[in-house]
Write an enzyme that holds these catalytic residues in place. Structure first.
Site, PDB file in Angstrom:
ATOM      1  N   CYS A  69       0.842  -1.204   0.000  1.00 51.15           N
ATOM      2  CA  CYS A  69       0.000   0.000   0.000  1.00 51.15           C
ATOM      3  C   CYS A  69       0.878   1.255   0.000  1.00 51.15           C
ATOM      4  CB  CYS A  69      -0.966  -0.006   1.190  1.00 51.15           C
ATOM      5  SG  CYS A  69      -0.130  -0.145   2.769  1.00 51.15           S
ATOM      6  N   GLU A  95      -2.218   1.151  -4.212  1.00 54.19           N
ATOM      7  CA  GLU A  95      -2.047  -0.254  -3.816  1.00 54.19           C
ATOM      8  C   GLU A  95      -1.510  -1.010  -5.021  1.00 54.19           C
ATOM      9  OE1 GLU A  95      -3.469  -1.266  -0.698  1.00 54.19           O
ATOM     10  OE2 GLU A  95      -3.206  -3.441  -0.874  1.00 54.19           O
TER      11      GLU A  95
END
Ligand SMILES: C[S@@+](CC[C@H](N)C(=O)[O-])C[C@H]1O[C@@H](n2cnc3c(N)ncnc32)[C@H](O)[C@@H]1O
Length: 369
Positions: free
Chosen positions: A327, A361
């Site tokens: 992330c 992400e």
């Protein structure tokens, strides 16, 4: 998506752009960071994509309460009158909830923040966090609220947690045509964007299926088994580890709910796992797990924003195939620099979990050279 708070609210930092342009910029960022052109993009829906949300509660001098968010200049808050990114279920109840809390001094006083969790079936879990001790009168009024709004409420204060009915929701996810059941507990980590989450899990399954390796599978940072449980059917046996005690507890429960019996979930930090696998240290938590009997072929890591520590880099370097979910492109870049001489990036995907923000992400499939 349009929102009256764009520009003032610190939560969404990208606005006034066509979504295709936002995605193009995100793609460009990872492309230049990693020197890769072949990036698969998974766009999000534009509104109501966040299944969890947290708001401060702002008390005005006249006794009125509002939801609040940090402002875009990071030096104060703004009062929130709409939030089109929260799920439809949260959106349908959060405003009437605010008004009902407003009408009750017992529920309103010293209420500091409210957290919402939803699972796309109409149910929401609401955690109300206070700066006061919660007593019987609070419980009586909260139960009324719970009944009227058909929600589940948890009250929290310092060293106090009151669960009125339950502290979890049941999420059903259809992954590759099969339905999986997960218990999502209050405070446990859950992926915020459920549609994108399904696409991520399916992407990982595609990698595993196309490698046709079988063998055994290792996962660290496994949370409540979000990836582990659907992926387990592609391997003989699975070892999945995670630092959080409560996440391991829910992972084990989720295993049972899905009738899966080839996974050992063990509470171990990434560093402890490395110590155990290298034989440097033994753990009572592993007394029922014969580490030497695993024939691992693939490892999956999904660390927090800080990325992998050196132990984890050493750990994954023992594998021929690494699936890395990240992330944070900056820590991902740092970690890939340490692996790139030994591994090639065979697939790179960008999942837009966090539209209207700069967060990215990514998922990478690495093969030993
Ligand atoms: C980004 S979440 C991913 C969870 C899971 N893969 C999912 O999809 O829901 C990262 C997880 O790493 C866990 N974690 C944080 N630090 C850790 C560490 N040092 N060792 C092992 N797990 C850790 C957190 O508790 C959290 O569950």
């Amino acid at each position: 998506m349009d929102c009256k708070h764009f520009g003032a609210c610190g939560s969404c930092t990208i606005y006034g752009l066509e979504y295709s342009e936002e995605l193009r910029r995100k793609r460009e960022r990872v492309s230049s960071l990693f020197g890769i052109d072949d990036i698969e993009i998974f766009p999000s829906t534009q509104t109501h994509y966040r299944a969890r949300a947290e708001f401060r509660v702002w008390h005005s001098k006249n006794g009125k309460i509002d939801y609040a968010m940090g402002n875009s200049t990071r030096d104060g808050v703004i009062l929130i009158e709409e939030c089109p990114k929260v799920s439809k279920d949260i959106n349908s109840k959060m405003w009437v909830l605010r008004d009902m809390i407003q009408a009750s001094p017992i529920l309103r006083e010293r209420l500091f923040s409210i957290e919402f969790l939803s699972v796309s079936n109409g149910e929401i879990l609401v955690t109300m966090i206070y700066h006061k001790r919660l007593d019987d009168s609070w419980e009586i009024e909260s139960r009324e609220l719970e009944k009227k709004l058909d929600i589940s409420i948890i009250g929290r204060s310092r060293k106090q947690k009151i669960t009125l009915s339950r502290d979890f929701l049941t999420q059903r996810l259809t992954i590759k045509g099969r339905e999986y059941i997960y218990r999502y507990y209050e405070l446990g980590f859950t992926q915020p964007n459920p549609e994108i989450n399904i696409k991520m899990v399916e992407w990982v399954i595609d990698r595993v299926e196309s490698s046709g390796d079988g063998g055994d599978f290792l996962e660290t940072y496994c949370g409540l088994g979000n990836f582990t449980i659907p992926i387990s059917s592609y391997f003989n046996r699975v070892l999945a580890t995670e630092i959080s005690k409560s996440s391991i507890k829910s992972a084990k429960e989720n295993c049972q709910l899905n009738g899966v019996d080839n996974i050992d979930f063990v509470r171990l930090s990434a560093g402890e796992l490395m110590e155990a696998l290298s034989g440097r240290r033994s753990f009572r938590r592993l007394k029922d797990v014969d580490l030497d009997s695993f024939n691992f072929s693939t490892v999956l890591v999904d660390p927090p924003r800080g990325g992998l520590d050196m132990d984890s880099i050493e750990l994954v370097s023992n594998f021929n195939k690494i699936i890395y979910i990240s992330c944070n492109p900056d820590t991902l870049k740092r970690d890939i620099e340490l692996l790139k001489d030994r591994y090639s990036i065979d697939k790179f995907a960008l999942f837009d979990q966090f539209p209207h923000t700069t967060h990215i992400e990514s998922a990478l499939y690495l093969n030993r050279r």
